[in-house]
Scaffold this active site. Structure first.
Site, PDB file in Angstrom:
ATOM      1  N   TYR A  78     -46.079  -6.628 -10.680  1.00  0.00           N
ATOM      2  CA  TYR A  78     -46.475  -8.031 -10.578  1.00  0.00           C
ATOM      3  C   TYR A  78     -45.664  -8.874 -11.536  1.00  0.00           C
ATOM      4  O   TYR A  78     -45.077  -8.371 -12.501  1.00  0.00           O
ATOM      5  CB  TYR A  78     -47.984  -8.229 -10.812  1.00  0.00           C
ATOM      6  CG  TYR A  78     -48.427  -8.075 -12.247  1.00  0.00           C
ATOM      7  CD1 TYR A  78     -48.479  -9.182 -13.092  1.00  0.00           C
ATOM      8  CD2 TYR A  78     -48.796  -6.844 -12.756  1.00  0.00           C
ATOM      9  CE1 TYR A  78     -48.897  -9.047 -14.416  1.00  0.00           C
ATOM     10  CE2 TYR A  78     -49.214  -6.702 -14.059  1.00  0.00           C
ATOM     11  CZ  TYR A  78     -49.256  -7.806 -14.894  1.00  0.00           C
ATOM     12  OH  TYR A  78     -49.661  -7.666 -16.198  1.00  0.00           O
ATOM     13  N   CYS A  79     -45.621 -10.170 -11.223  1.00  0.00           N
ATOM     14  CA  CYS A  79     -44.974 -11.152 -12.085  1.00  0.00           C
ATOM     15  C   CYS A  79     -45.888 -12.383 -12.117  1.00  0.00           C
ATOM     16  O   CYS A  79     -47.097 -12.242 -11.936  1.00  0.00           O
ATOM     17  CB  CYS A  79     -43.565 -11.485 -11.567  1.00  0.00           C
ATOM     18  SG  CYS A  79     -43.543 -12.222  -9.925  1.00  0.00           S
ATOM     19  N   LYS A  80     -45.352 -13.542 -12.318  1.00  0.00           N
ATOM     20  CA  LYS A  80     -46.181 -14.747 -12.400  1.00  0.00           C
ATOM     21  C   LYS A  80     -46.784 -15.114 -11.049  1.00  0.00           C
ATOM     22  O   LYS A  80     -47.983 -15.296 -10.934  1.00  0.00           O
ATOM     23  CB  LYS A  80     -45.354 -15.913 -12.950  1.00  0.00           C
ATOM     24  CG  LYS A  80     -46.113 -17.229 -13.057  1.00  0.00           C
ATOM     25  CD  LYS A  80     -45.243 -18.287 -13.718  1.00  0.00           C
ATOM     26  CE  LYS A  80     -45.837 -19.674 -13.681  1.00  0.00           C
ATOM     27  NZ  LYS A  80     -47.200 -19.794 -14.149  1.00  0.00           N
TER      28      LYS A  80
END
Length: 126
Positions: A78-80
């Site tokens: 995941y990221c932002k």
């Protein structure tokens, strides 16, 4: 000429995304949860149990981590908001990882839904 949005769209077409409603179950089943945001983003708050590997060094860190060498590991990234995670997942697929997914909506969707967030505690000097 392709732009960043084109590359993300292509990656998302090839990488399974986990809907937020299924995220907690998917994370329980995962062998490893990787946060590919930058270090300052991770330190400001992350999904509990996530390890940090910025997207820019992800391939190098995975190559240097014998515990993460098995290509059949269940990996969730995941990221932002999910763009960097999709691009990172495509890279892991190219490295031969067979079970790579990204979290739809990323950390922003996770935290907006009121899901648990971990933050390192600053030391106290009392």
């Amino acid at each position: 000429m392709k732009n960043a949005h084109d590359l993300v769209a292509e990656a998302k077409a090839q990488v399974p995304e986990i809907p937020l409603e299924q995220a907690e179950e998917a994370l329980r089943k995962a062998d490893v949860l990787i946060d590919v945001r930058e270090a300052d983003e991770y330190l400001a708050g992350h999904i509990p149990g996530a390890i940090h590997m910025s997207r820019g060094v992800l391939e190098f860190k995975l190559s240097g981590a014998p515990a993460l060498a098995a290509r059949d590991l269940k990996i969730v990234l995941y990221c932002k908001t999910s763009g960097r995670a999709a691009l990172a997942a495509r890279s892991l697929q190219a490295m031969g990882y067979l079970d790579v997914q990204s979290l739809a909506g990323g950390f922003d969707a996770w935290s907006a839904a009121g899901k648990p967030v971990a933050s390192p505690q600053a030391p106290t000097f009392d």
